[in-house]
Design an enzyme around this catalytic site. Structure first.
Site, PDB file in Angstrom:
ATOM      1  CB  SER A 190      33.405 -22.711   6.839  1.00 16.50           C
ATOM      2  OG  SER A 190      33.544 -22.475   8.221  1.00 16.50           O
ATOM      3  CB  SER A 241      36.952 -21.980   8.725  1.00 15.46           C
ATOM      4  OG  SER A 241      36.295 -23.049   8.055  1.00 15.46           O
ATOM      5  CE  LYS A 290      38.213 -24.912   5.559  1.00 10.68           C
ATOM      6  NZ  LYS A 290      36.801 -24.808   6.008  1.00 10.68           N
TER       7      LYS A 290
END
Ligand SMILES: [Zn+2]
Lengths: 433, 484, 89
Positions: A138, A114, A39
């Site tokens: 997330s 996210s 990420k």
């Protein structure tokens, strides 16, 4: 250490990646040659790390996050940096400054967020596993929306050093993968003590998933099947829990009264911490240049207005407000008491049960641009934030579908019993496959 | 006792850099002063995204030592907080400091009060925090102004010691600061000679009026100067019937004045909250393991008892660690004979000569001082010659020239005391008498000043080597004889 | 109820740079969210504030700092090893 390379030039129609590394280097070790996506809020030395924000465009960290160092020494090939909601602030990955990621199961829908890029990259088969971060869901939300497995570890089991902070007291880095076995393997690489993270604990993860759950007691909180939860999603999850009972588990109804204000406590806490964490983005040490001839407040305001997206600015404002003179007691301080109450609720329930199960998300993946109002978007996190507030481990495992879209079964466990939630997820996965 | 209207009231907030090897939250070296900008910086102290603080144990131990020495109470659970504000030298846009749970509360420091005798200045608290970076102001009005930042100083550990408003004059404030410095140096936690290692904010008010905060005082002498300026400014305003604004003012060291900070800067809302990346401190029990060294007050008492120093000499000598150590090096091995003389010569003469040259004590060899004091003690030289020898020694050191021993200087300059027997001095006495009949006449009529004048003339002729006491006796004898 | 004036004050504290067009929307959203946050008023108890993990400290050991070029690499403007920043005087 021996270094090898693999080419990584994937077709990426869902826009999972912000940066790809090709060829990607790898070494020897338990993950030798395994393609892992990271990420874009996790610092990678020499690889651009933006948090999907214009304010970090072009920022190249001079150091590796602790987990990235661990990945490299395990031999993994870091193939790229994945898209996300800007600074982790969102539930859809639509808040990326560089455009949304699409859900590989249905490109008209969001992948969740996210960590949407990481989940989509795994779901689309571009990588076997990926790292995400979970502040209020997330990892679990995109895992559920994309039909893969995602684990939010117990707070302190995985070092946050190098994770670009959104909300320090809530978030953890964790694994996403197609199978429980894969996330368990990745968890084994990234968990453990790190002297650079003062909140990290000396609790390494050395576990092979076991499917035996005979005698396991599962708490079923009424709040996870009540108001705001799509009845179809609730049905799918109930059936999944019935499968666990078939495997020898028993269920016990329970209640988490603090759910009443858990989401408010979560948003007050995360926006407060974020308002402080994101203050450093003023363009001086990194980021877009401020006009140095102007007085500093004016110059910083320009940089920050242009550099942050609307949701980030909204959360910074909310957090600034919650910490400001005259409001600290009403918001921030109260939220911390609420957090303790959530923790106590879980402690009480875990006295009688081994894990708690329910849906990961109240609905299936939204359509792109379906949610525009900030508050209704925040409400979608209601089932995931309690685990972050309490610091407990929580996993989302695919458990069927509704309207053709994946549904996630969420299993929460006692503090530091990550192995147990992995085992329960594994038992379910083995039972249905 | 309640203060009278018009009484000056001063409280201080003193920031001192703790002399640890590494910074407060990272491993960067604190030894940055001789290196280029941004060379002692890492992801943590540069505030790079994702970096996290890791607390230096030694900084907490040092702060605990100070707290114990200053009689503070360690609180059960201390905590770090973030103080949020924007400034280009602040790498994270917040300072990690202690807010509502500081390490230590209460305590006091004893100083010599203006009224004589010891006076307790109470302390409010002591807390630990990080230093920001350093800013240089560049450019000009026409071509645009900007700043340059060096983050080498960012993250250096500081303690902030906050006093109660217990001082009653700028002089007491200076004494507080000097005593505090001495105490920190005795504890080996602070180096006062490092540039910028101490910074002071002062609160000052005239009883009956509003309080003013003076920020940015960066030197020991500056405190007394800045506060004296403020006293005059505030008293003048009151005399003219004007109101004193409650405000923050900056001390401009170069001009010796204070200047109002713009009102905009004063609207602060720091939004403190607990630093989520650090864990609380429960260190009260560490106190039992802290063994304090001899502190200035104890050493002063010992100097009086052991060396027979006068109280005022003992206070001066123990007021600085280096000076106290120097004194003890000089008198070592001769505790009874040499010490009172050494105390006088070090506390009065040597310090005066060093200050005059703006010279450090480090440059003075204790052996030279021992030699000098021995010459004085044995009566080989006069006090006047002693001062001359000291000046030669200091000048040689100051200019980096080859140094001579006091004995060698005596020989080279022929400073040995002239024989004090009458036969050798009588010709000089007679010469002076012959040359100054008027003064002799006055002296005979009991005018003391004339006697001193005659001794002075004789001293000149012996180039200061004679003992003035002996000369005086001779004059009185000779003049009386001539009278008969 | 939060006013546009208050939102502007907060925006200033946060150096976030808000313009007049956005102010109305932000204020409306703000009020909806703060209304929701009011559920916190129902929270009972004081909280103990205790934590199990404390005294996490490192030894006072010097570690290697970043090379100066790495420190300066991401800075938009530098001069003689310093990082250039807006004026404060
Ligand atoms: Zn550093």
């Amino acid at each position: 250490m021996a270094r090898h390379t693999i080419p990584f030039e994937p077709d990426d129609p869902c826009h999972s990646f912000l940066t790809t590394c090709t060829p990607a280097e790898y070494g020897d070790g338990p993950l030798a040659g395994v393609a892992v996506a990271v990420k874009d809020n996790i610092s990678t030395k020499g690889i651009e790390t933006t948090c999907a924000s214009k304010i970090l465009k072009g920022y190249i960290p001079p150091y590796d996050a602790h987990v990235v160092g661990l990945l490299r020494s395990a031999g993994a090939a870091i193939v790229g940096k994945t898209n996300m909601d800007e600074f982790g602030m969102g539930t859809t990955t639509e808040n990326s400054a560089f455009g949304p990621t699409l859900n590989p199961c249905d490109p008209s829908r969001v992948p969740g967020g996210s960590s949407g890029g990481s989940a989509a990259a795994v779901a689309a088969g571009m990588v076997r596993m990926a790292l995400g971060s979970d502040t209020g869901g997330s990892i679990r939300c995109p895992a559920a929306f994309c039909g893969i497995v995602g684990l939010k570890p117990s707070y302190g089991r995985v070092s946050r050093y190098g994770l670009i902070a959104y909300s320090n007291s809530l978030e953890q880095i964790g694994p996403l993968g197609k199978t429980v076995q894969d996330i368990s393997t990745l968890m084994g690489v990234i968990a453990g003590y790190d002297r650079h993270d003062s909140t990290s604990q000396d609790r390494p993860y050395r576990h092979t998933p076991a499917a035996d759950i005979k005698g396991l007691k599962i708490g079923i909180p009424e709040e996870y099947f009540g108001r705001g939860v799509d009845p179809h999603v609730a049905d799918v999850v109930r059936k999944a829990i019935a499968r666990l009972e078939e495997c020898g588990a028993t269920t016990v109804p329970c209640s988490i009264p603090s759910m009443e204000y858990a989401l408010a406590a979560y948003y007050v806490t995360c926006t407060s911490e974020a308002s402080s964490n994101l203050a450093r983005f003023d363009g001086v040490r990194y980021g877009p240049p401020p006009d140095t001839r102007k007085p500093w407040h004016d110059a910083f305001q320009e940089v920050r207005r242009a550099g942050f997206g609307a949701e980030v600015r909204r959360r910074i404002l909310l957090g600034t407000f919650a910490l400001s003179s005259g409001y600290y007691g009403k918001y921030y301080a109260k939220a911390q008491v609420a957090r303790e109450n959530v923790r106590e609720d879980f402690n009480r329930i875990f006295h009688d049960v081994d894990v708690i199960a329910g849906p990961t998300m109240p609905t299936i993946a939204f359509k792109l641009k379906e949610k525009t109002d900030p508050l209704s978007m925040y409400l979608a996190d209601i089932l995931t934030v309690p685990a972050n507030l309490a610091g407990i481990p929580s996993i989302s495992v695919p458990c069927g579908s509704s309207e053709g879209m994946p549904v996630g079964l969420q299993i929460m466990g006692r503090m530091f019993e990550d192995e147990r939630v992995v085992d329960v997820a594994y038992a379910y996965e083995q039972a249905v496959n | 006792m309640a203060d009278a209207e018009g009484q000056v009231i001063v409280g201080l907030e003193v920031h001192c850099q703790l002399d640890t090897k590494s910074k407060l939250f990272c491993g960067c070296s604190t030894d940055y002063r001789s290196d280029g900008p941004n060379t002692h910086v890492c992801p943590i102290c540069l505030g790079l995204p994702g970096a996290m603080p890791a607390l230096n144990r030694m900084a907490i131990e040092f702060a605990m030592k100070v707290a114990k020495a200053l009689n503070c109470e360690i609180i059960n659970e201390a905590e770090f907080s973030r103080k949020n504000y924007f400034y280009p030298d602040l790498d994270k846009a917040y300072q990690i400091t202690q807010y509502d749970k500081p390490l230590a509360l209460g305590g006091y420091l004893e100083i010599e009060g203006d009224g004589g005798g010891e006076k307790k200045v109470r302390l409010t608290r002591i807390h630990v925090e990080e230093d920001p970076g350093r800013l240089l102001h560049m450019g000009n009005a026409e071509r645009g102004k900007y700043s340059l930042v060096d983050y080498n100083r960012a993250g250096i550990p500081l303690i902030e010691i906050v006093s109660e408003p217990d001082m009653r004059s700028p002089k007491e404030a200076r004494k507080f600061l000097n005593k505090l410095r001495a105490t920190l140096e005795y504890l080996s936690v602070f180096d006062s000679e490092k540039e910028g290692s101490l910074r002071v904010d002062a609160n000052i008010s005239i009883k009956g009026s509003e309080r003013v905060e003076v920020k940015n005082i960066t030197s020991y002498k500056g405190v007394e100067k800045a506060l004296t300026f403020e006293v005059t400014r505030q008293k003048n305003l009151i005399r003219r019937g004007q109101k004193i604004d409650r405000e923050t003012r900056h001390y401009l060291e170069a001009r010796g004045i204070t200047q109002s900070a713009r009102s905009k800067e004063q609207e602060h809302d720091y939004r403190y909250f607990p630093e989520p990346d650090l864990r609380p401190l429960r260190v009260k029990s560490w106190l039992d393991n802290i063994v304090l060294p001899e502190l200035p007050d104890a050493r002063r008492e010992r100097f009086i008892a052991q060396y027979g120093c006068s109280p005022s000499h003992a206070r001066t000598l123990t007021g600085e660690l280096k000076l106290a150590n120097f004194f003890e090096q000089v008198v070592r091995g001769d505790p009874s004979g040499l010490s009172p003389l050494a105390a006088t010569w070090i506390a009065d003469t040597l310090i005066g000569e060093l200050n005059y040259r703006d010279m450090s004590l480090d440059l003075v060899d204790p052996a030279a001082m021992i030699g000098l004091v021995q010459l004085l003690k044995s009566g080989t030289i006069t006090d006047k010659s002693g001062v001359e020898i000291l000046r030669v020694i200091l000048d040689q050191r100051h200019k980096g020239e080859a140094t001579e021993t006091p004995d060698a200087i005596v020989k080279r300059l022929d400073l040995g005391k002239a024989p004090s027997d009458d036969t050798a001095l009588l010709p000089v006495i007679n010469e002076v008498i012959a040359e100054n009949p008027k003064a002799v006449e006055d002296y005979r009529h009991g005018i003391d000043a004339s006697g001193n004048f005659l001794v002075g003339q004789a001293m000149k002729k012996t180039r200061g080597k004679s003992d003035p006491k002996v000369l005086y006796q001779l004059f009185s004898k000779v003049v009386r004889t001539k009278e008969v | 109820m939060v006013t546009e004036h208050e939102v502007q004050h907060i925006a200033k504290l946060a150096d976030i740079g808000i313009n007049t067009e956005e102010l109305g929307t932000f204020t409306a959203q703000f009020n909806a969210i703060l209304d929701y946050f009011d559920t916190l008023d129902t929270v009972k108890g004081e909280g103990t504030g205790t934590s199990e993990l404390f005294n996490v400290l490192r030894e006072d050991e010097v570690e290697i700092s970043l090379p100066q070029e790495d420190v300066l690499r991401n800075a938009p403007a530098t001069e003689d090893g310093f990082i250039k920043a807006p004026r404060v005087m």
